[in-house]
Enzyme design. Structure first.
Site, short mmCIF file in Angstrom:
data_model
loop_
_atom_site.label_atom_id
_atom_site.label_comp_id
_atom_site.label_asym_id
_atom_site.label_seq_id
_atom_site.Cartn_x
_atom_site.Cartn_y
_atom_site.Cartn_z
N ASN A 235 1.13 -18.08 -1.61
CA ASN A 235 -0.32 -18.33 -2.11
C ASN A 235 -0.22 -19.83 -3.38
OD1 ASN A 235 -1.80 -15.55 -1.56
ND2 ASN A 235 -0.41 -14.91 -2.89
N LEU B 193 -4.84 -8.52 9.33
CA LEU B 193 -5.09 -7.62 10.05
C LEU B 193 -6.40 -8.05 8.93
CD1 LEU B 193 -3.59 -4.32 11.51
CD2 LEU B 193 -4.40 -6.94 13.39
N GLY C 71 -6.63 -6.20 6.24
CA GLY C 71 -6.61 -5.82 5.63
C GLY C 71 -7.50 -4.44 5.99
N GLY D 265 0.83 -3.82 7.49
CA GLY D 265 0.27 -3.65 6.33
C GLY D 265 0.05 -1.82 6.39
N TYR E 55 3.78 -4.71 -6.72
CA TYR E 55 2.74 -3.88 -5.63
C TYR E 55 2.95 -1.86 -6.62
CZ TYR E 55 2.51 -6.93 -2.70
OH TYR E 55 2.07 -8.20 -1.45
N ARG F 276 0.87 -1.15 -0.11
CA ARG F 276 0.09 0.13 0.15
C ARG F 276 0.60 1.24 0.27
NH1 ARG F 276 -5.17 -1.38 1.70
NH2 ARG F 276 -5.44 -4.00 2.45
N HIS G 55 4.62 -15.00 -6.96
CA HIS G 55 3.51 -14.49 -6.03
C HIS G 55 1.93 -15.65 -5.99
CE1 HIS G 55 2.23 -10.61 -5.07
NE2 HIS G 55 1.60 -10.94 -5.14
N ARG G 56 2.11 -16.21 -7.47
CA ARG G 56 1.04 -16.74 -7.00
C ARG G 56 1.29 -18.13 -8.10
NH1 ARG G 56 -3.50 -15.13 -4.34
NH2 ARG G 56 -3.72 -12.95 -4.12
N SER H 218 -1.98 -10.08 4.78
CA SER H 218 -3.32 -8.65 5.67
C SER H 218 -3.12 -9.67 6.97
CB SER H 218 -4.21 -9.38 4.46
OG SER H 218 -4.34 -8.24 3.73
#
Ligand code: NAP
Length: 298
Positions: free
Chosen positions: A159, A212, A214, A262, A54, A21, A128-129, A210
């Site tokens: 992931n 929290l 997000g 984040g 990002y 972010r 990443h994925r 994430s």
């Protein structure tokens, strides 16, 4: 701050600071980013999570601008990711968003990340994925070669399900060192669907993205009302804030979970490590867990 060895030669801080972010902040100047890094370093948070994609493929450069002319690079470990290709200025000919775990893409992405972050090595590179079109022999050999070349100190994934991990690892000499997955009091299914169990069995620490949810944990979604109430009651009773309690819930688990924080707010960043002081015994853990489930354990 506790540190977790993800390879024999590489230890990461138990709490990680994520830069997904970073360009959503109202101030994206190098000075502001350095202030955030300093707030992390003051608590012993030395590991910074990045990804090529990002900030629309701009966040790594923002970090590079902040590191330029400082000694900060020597004080941090950089995690970054590759493999997501989306139409953008960076990938101008691309029409269809897709994953790419080919040798050509990984090598090009790593070189770009190194240039963007003004560094000559990445501490930890993640795919990443999971790529449903992956040639595991090609991807595995490429990751091995990157570690051998010294451009990357360690490699892992994000992931990935256990079968994706096993497929890629079967074609590699270097051990995969971590899996970065979504895990929080809201996204808790990993604790029972085999994702966390697989990494506990292999003794491979997990990074929780994430942690929290997000920020959804602080919203007014009726689906999480009961959970929010349980966390806030516990927070009031113990004198901590709800965010610290939600992170403590992850830290208490025996799987050596490394939450990736984040927030863009310096005051929140400065208090990340309070989570280590929250008392979280088995009953408190289950109180929060069953509030998330919406029913007591059978
Ligand atoms: P998060 O910590 O769950 O959420 C951060 C968000 O919550 C921010 O918008 C923050 O707002 C808000 N927030 C935090 N405390 C709050 C509070 N007390 N009240 C209200 N809002 C609050 O983490 P995340 O940013 O979603 O993800 C963390 C990192 O995980 C990312 O930076 C990235 O590195 C990684 N990630 C990885 C993947 C992957 O596929 N591998 C996917 C997503 C994320 P403020 O900024 O205002 O504090």
């Amino acid at each position: 701050m506790e540190r977790i060895n993800i390879t024999r030669d590489l230890a990461l801080s138990r709490l990680i600071y994520g830069m997904w972010r970073v360009l959503d902040d109202s101030d994206t100047s190098p000075e502001r980013i350095r202030n955030k890094l300093d707030a992390c370093l003051d608590q012993g948070i030395t590991t910074i999570d990045q990804a090529a994609i990002y900030g629309g493929y701009q966040a790594e450069s923002a970090l590079g601008d902040a590191l330029e002319g400082t000694h900060l690079r020597d004080k941090i470990e950089i995690v970054t990711k590759c493999g997501i290709v989306a139409p953008s200025a960076r990938h101008s000919g691309v029409r269809v968003p897709h994953y790419d775990s080919s040798r050509a893409h990984i090598l090009e992405s790593v070189d770009y990340s190194l240039m963007a972050m003004r560094t000559d090595y990445i501490d930890l590179l993640l795919i990443h994925r999971p790529d449903p079109f992956m040639n595991h022999d090609e991807t595995g050999a490429t990751l091995d070669a990157l570690v051998f070349s010294g451009k990357v100190r360690a490699v892992g994934v994000s992931n990935f399900k256990p079968h994706d991990w096993s497929l890629l690892q079967s074609a590699m000499r270097t051990p995969l060192s971590t899996n970065q997955i979504e895990l929080s009091v809201v996204a808790h299914h990993g604790f029972t669907n085999g994702d966390v169990a697989f990494h506990q069995m292999n003794d491979t620490p997990i990074m929780a993205w994430s942690p929290l949810a997000g920020g959804a944990l602080f919203g007014d979604d009726p689906a999480t009302a009961r959970l929010r109430q349980a966390i806030s009651k516990f927070a009031v009773r113990t004198g901590f804030d709800s965010g610290a309690v939600a992170i403590a819930w992850l830290l208490a688990h025996p799987a050596k979970i490394m939450p990736i924080m984040g927030s863009n707010q310096i005051s929140r960043i400065k208090s990340f490590s309070q989570a280590f002081d929250v008392p979280m015994d088995r009953e408190a853990w289950f109180d929060i867990y069953t509030s998330a489930l919406g029913h007591p354990v059978p």
